[in-house]
Design an enzyme around this catalytic site. Structure first.
Site, PDB file in Angstrom:
ATOM      1  N   ARG A  62       0.831  -0.971   0.151  1.00  0.00           N
ATOM      2  CA  ARG A  62       0.089  -0.382  -0.422  1.00  0.00           C
ATOM      3  C   ARG A  62       0.547   1.235  -0.411  1.00  0.00           C
ATOM      4  O   ARG A  62       0.416   2.751  -0.590  1.00  0.00           O
ATOM      5  CB  ARG A  62      -1.090   0.339   1.042  1.00  0.00           C
ATOM      6  N   TYR A 115     -14.236  21.269 -11.878  1.00  0.00           N
ATOM      7  CA  TYR A 115     -14.888  19.993 -12.625  1.00  0.00           C
ATOM      8  C   TYR A 115     -16.395  19.909 -11.513  1.00  0.00           C
ATOM      9  O   TYR A 115     -15.621  19.787  -9.855  1.00  0.00           O
ATOM     10  CB  TYR A 115     -13.864  19.030 -12.532  1.00  0.00           C
ATOM     11  N   ASP A 187      -6.380  22.317 -10.158  1.00  0.00           N
ATOM     12  CA  ASP A 187      -6.450  20.958 -11.177  1.00  0.00           C
ATOM     13  C   ASP A 187      -5.788  21.408 -12.750  1.00  0.00           C
ATOM     14  O   ASP A 187      -6.125  22.260 -13.106  1.00  0.00           O
ATOM     15  CB  ASP A 187      -7.723  21.061 -11.266  1.00  0.00           C
ATOM     16  N   LYS A 212      -6.877  11.054 -18.266  1.00  0.00           N
ATOM     17  CA  LYS A 212      -7.082  11.444 -19.119  1.00  0.00           C
ATOM     18  C   LYS A 212      -5.749  11.133 -20.634  1.00  0.00           C
ATOM     19  O   LYS A 212      -5.759  10.420 -20.377  1.00  0.00           O
ATOM     20  CB  LYS A 212      -7.448  13.138 -19.118  1.00  0.00           C
TER      21      LYS A 212
HETATM   22  C1  LIG Z   1     -12.103  14.130 -15.207  1.00  0.00           C
HETATM   23  C2  LIG Z   1     -11.600  14.867 -14.481  1.00  0.00           C
HETATM   24  C3  LIG Z   1     -10.974  14.714 -13.460  1.00  0.00           C
HETATM   25  C4  LIG Z   1     -11.699  13.601 -11.786  1.00  0.00           C
HETATM   26  O1  LIG Z   1     -10.376  12.508 -13.200  1.00  0.00           O
HETATM   27  P1  LIG Z   1     -11.734  10.951 -12.582  1.00  0.00           P
HETATM   28  O2  LIG Z   1      -9.502   9.817 -13.189  1.00  0.00           O
HETATM   29  O3  LIG Z   1     -12.693  10.815 -13.647  1.00  0.00           O
HETATM   30  O4  LIG Z   1     -11.634  11.121 -11.131  1.00  0.00           O
HETATM   31  C5  LIG Z   1     -10.726  16.280 -12.667  1.00  0.00           C
HETATM   32  N1  LIG Z   1     -10.707  17.367 -13.290  1.00  0.00           N
HETATM   33  C6  LIG Z   1     -10.563  17.284 -13.698  1.00  0.00           C
HETATM   34  C7  LIG Z   1     -10.099  19.031 -15.045  1.00  0.00           C
HETATM   35  C8  LIG Z   1     -11.201  16.155 -15.053  1.00  0.00           C
HETATM   36  O5  LIG Z   1     -11.924  16.296 -16.502  1.00  0.00           O
END
Ligand SMILES: *Cc1c(COP(=O)(O)O)cnc(C)c1O
Length: 396
Positions: A62, A115, A187, A212
């Protein structure tokens, strides 16, 4: 002006986190499926608890394996942070980063362009824990100072906003935050560690939905939090206390995606530009939301702070009824409908920021679509949209 990656970054994406010397010459680090790590003596077992686990010295599955250490080292060095922590999703990266620095009674400044699930966390779990959230205009810049309260501990940014694409003045906001001793979390998913260097702009913690572009093939969920030296330990402790660890196969997919990130991003950017050039001459289109366009309101800031653009953009249509938009989207052949983005495939979704935006409320000429320009032949993608507009007009 044409944008360039930081010199050396393409080399870094292909080489960082690789340790053939440790793994029989193997180009890629192996995928470690492990929980228990065995120690031959009591002395070594006990010593494992007093040192930081790393590449050469494991403790327990972990808290890290060579697979996770490779990924964390590569991402942190690429973005210019002190170190990083891999977590199971982008959302868990956002929520853990906030949890690490907020206590009951604290105040959080959250960008109104965040988001949606990040926002929902503030309104539900953080609110329940006694943290008060104020949504601020993503374009506030240094005026954010007017919203700071004596108990403000964190300012959260998302730039550009992944639905509405406002570019935030990150250096102006971090400058104010430093004066008040407030942590800045960004972010940075749209730009990835390649296109925006968070730590050169004063950010304390940068988070990514690696799901992404970093994974890049729509086949894994993954998140990562990158921190400056001063913030790392608090962040790592929080992640460890929550018991977060990502699966080794998913981390491996993140590492594999990273090797081609630079070339993929360049191509996604080109694809987006070609599609946008075609879209901008269409009578159905009111506005394109993409900071890499000279007439986008965020262009000047994008030019100043970013090293490129990805393939995700917004498309504001002129006034069309919802059923006409549905008729357009239902018949798309290449642009498919679904959450997420950053994979090799093109995507299109309807989006409704008016439902939650307050600072300021969302105003647009007509419906908003969010498009991800994938790696298909760009003429095929344009034809798909052209047919889509035929259906849009037929039902309007
Ligand atoms: C998709 C996304 C997230 C969350 O990511 P996951 O891997 O789907 O939990 C956070 N911030 C942004 C800007 C996103 O596009």
């Amino acid at each position: 002006m044409k944008k360039r990656l930081t010199p050396g970054d393409q080399t870094k994406t292909t080489h960082l986190g690789r340790r053939p010397d440790l793994f029989h010459g193997s180009v890629n680090p192996p995928v470690y499926h492990t929980s228990t790590i065995l120690f031959p003596t009591m002395k070594e077992f006990e010593a494992s608890y007093t040192r930081r686990a790393d590449f050469g010295q494991l403790r327990y599955g972990r808290v890290g394996t060579p697979t996770s250490f490779a990924f964390e080292e590569a991402i942190a060095q690429l973005e210019g942070g002190h170190a990083s922590i891999v977590v199971p999703s982008g959302l868990s990266a956002a929520t853990t980063a906030m949890l690490a620095f907020l206590n009951s009674g604290d105040h959080l400044l959250m960008t109104d362009s965040a988001y949606y699930p990040t926002r929902r966390y503030c309104e539900s779990l953080l609110s329940r824990m006694g943290v008060d959230t104020t949504y601020y205009d993503p374009l506030a810049g240094s005026n954010i100072e007017q919203l700071i309260k004596p108990n403000t501990r964190v300012i959260f940014l998302e730039s550009p906003g992944s639905l509405t694409f406002e570019v935030q003045d990150v250096p102006a906001i971090t400058k104010v935050a430093k004066e008040y001793g407030i942590k800045v979390i960004l972010d940075n998913t749209w730009a990835t560690p390649l296109l925006f260097k968070s730590f050169e702009h004063g950010v304390d913690v940068s988070i990514h939905a690696a799901t992404k572009y970093i994974v890049g093939h729509a086949d894994a969920m993954l998140g990562v939090m990158v921190a400056n030296q001063e913030s790392f330990q608090t962040l790592q402790m929080c992640a460890h206390q929550c018991g977060l660890c990502a699966g080794p196969d998913d981390i491996y997919l993140g590492l594999r995606g990273l090797r081609t990130l630079a070339v993929r991003l360049t191509q996604h950017h080109q694809q987006a530009l070609s599609i946008i050039e075609w879209l901008s001459n269409r009578p159905e289109v009111a506005r394109i939301l993409y900071p890499a366009l000279p007439d986008d309101p965020g262009y000047r800031m994008w030019q100043r702070d970013f090293l490129g653009a990805c393939g995700l953009f917004g498309l504001v249509l002129n006034e069309f009824p919802k059923h006409a938009v549905a008729n357009m989207l239902d018949g798309m052949k290449l642009f498919k409908m679904g959450a997420s983005w950053g994979g090799f495939e093109s995507l299109i979704i309807p989006a409704y920021p008016a439902k939650f935006r307050i600072a300021p409320p969302w105003q647009a000429e007509g419906p908003l679509l969010r498009l991800h320009a994938g790696l298909e032949d760009v003429q095929d993608l344009i034809s798909d949209l052209e047919q889509g507009f035929v259906r849009l007009n037929a039902t309007a």
